[in-house]
Design an enzyme around this catalytic site. Structure first.
Site, short mmCIF file in Angstrom:
data_model
loop_
_atom_site.label_atom_id
_atom_site.label_comp_id
_atom_site.label_asym_id
_atom_site.label_seq_id
_atom_site.Cartn_x
_atom_site.Cartn_y
_atom_site.Cartn_z
N ASP A 106 -36.80 48.75 -9.95
CA ASP A 106 -38.12 48.62 -9.36
C ASP A 106 -38.83 47.55 -10.14
OD1 ASP A 106 -37.71 50.55 -7.59
OD2 ASP A 106 -38.65 52.20 -8.95
N1 URA Z 1 -35.18 55.21 -10.29
C1 URA Z 1 -36.44 54.72 -10.09
O1 URA Z 1 -37.14 55.52 -9.51
N2 URA Z 1 -36.62 53.30 -10.29
C2 URA Z 1 -35.83 52.48 -10.63
O2 URA Z 1 -36.07 51.43 -10.96
C3 URA Z 1 -34.32 52.93 -10.98
C4 URA Z 1 -34.05 54.33 -10.60
#
Ligand code: URA
Length: 269
Positions: free
Chosen positions: A106
């Protein structure tokens, strides 16, 4: 492939620099002088020399990036900095045009991103059927109860058709904000819209390493919410056998060693 593109990708200089080298007449392909940048080269079978030096072609490249928050795991984006922009900042603009991030984080997640043009290895690492481990360090709001931890590790309902696969939760600590790293403190405080100088007296957080065998959308954040908390800081620290190099500051990257690539291949099947 054009000769100038080939030499630039093999790090002999920028496109303009390698054009000059080619025009100087020092480059040969299979023993024949190649003085035009647009001359075609078969990178797999042709033997290329610059002067006395044999140009060896590596088909695949592998870099680990410590992705900072605010950067997107994409090759192109009109608004945000991408992981490819950061790779260029680290190693120069002459990167191959087939490099991509093997798996996404993310925008607000930090940590390990593998950048490669090896589609087979990327597939092995990400395929839901292979269950290659991904490890995350997270800081969550408040205390995650024993029952919450039990659900995280045994499988938890995050609104999908099936529960999450069993995960490992390691190094679980309940702590105050002062016990967290300075950078993490600032990130957490910014989410409460508070002045960085304000204290979080009496507030507690849970930090842990969570090891997953799958990669669902926003999985760690959704798991923490299902366990009654909220992720305030998230960083990927490992994919399979590949640990994020602690020497890399956010935004920095380095090439993988041949051994790291081999180990990744072996353990990913
Ligand atoms: N899980 C999440 O919630 N976000 C990420 O970026 C990676 C794994």
């Amino acid at each position: 492939m054009r000769l100038d593109k080939y030499l630039a990708e093999m790090s002999y200089g920028t496109r303009n620099e390698v054009k000059k080298i080619i025009r100087s007449g020092t480059v040969t392909i299979n023993g024949v002088q190649a003085a035009k940048p647009e001359t075609k080269v078969n990178e797999l079978s042709d033997i290329v020399y610059i002067g006395d030096e044999r140009v060896s072609y590596s088909q695949y490249v592998y870099y680990m990036l410590n992705k900072p928050a605010g950067c997107v795991s994409a090759t192109k984006d009109n608004v945000h900095k991408t992981v490819i922009d950061l790779l260029k900042k680290n190693i120069g603009n002459n990167i191959r045009d087939d490099i991509f991030p093997a798996g996404r984080l993310d925008i607000d997640t930090e940590g390990l991103v593998l950048l490669t043009n090896d589609g087979v290895l990327a597939h092995m690492l990400l395929s839901p059927r292979r269950h290659v481990e991904k490890a995350y360090y997270l800081v969550a709001d408040g205390i995650i109860t024993d029952n919450g931890i039990k659900q995280l590790t045994e499988g938890i309902d995050i609104g999908d058709e099936t529960l999450t696969l069993p995960a490992k939760a390691e190094n679980i600590k309940v702590c105050s904000i002062e016990e967290l790293g300075k950078d993490i403190q600032d990130i957490i405080k910014s989410q409460y819209n508070e002045e960085p100088s304000q204290t979080h007296e009496g507030k507690v957080y849970t930090s842990m390493e969570l090891v997953l065998h799958e990669g669902r959308y926003h999985q760690v954040k959704r798991m923490a919410e299902a366990a009654g908390s909220r992720v305030l800081y998230l960083k990927r620290i490992r994919m399979g056998t590949l640990w994020l190099d602690k020497a890399l500051l956010p935004g920095e990257c380095r090439e993988l060693s041949a051994e790291e690539v081999q180990q990744l291949r072996r353990t990913s099947g």
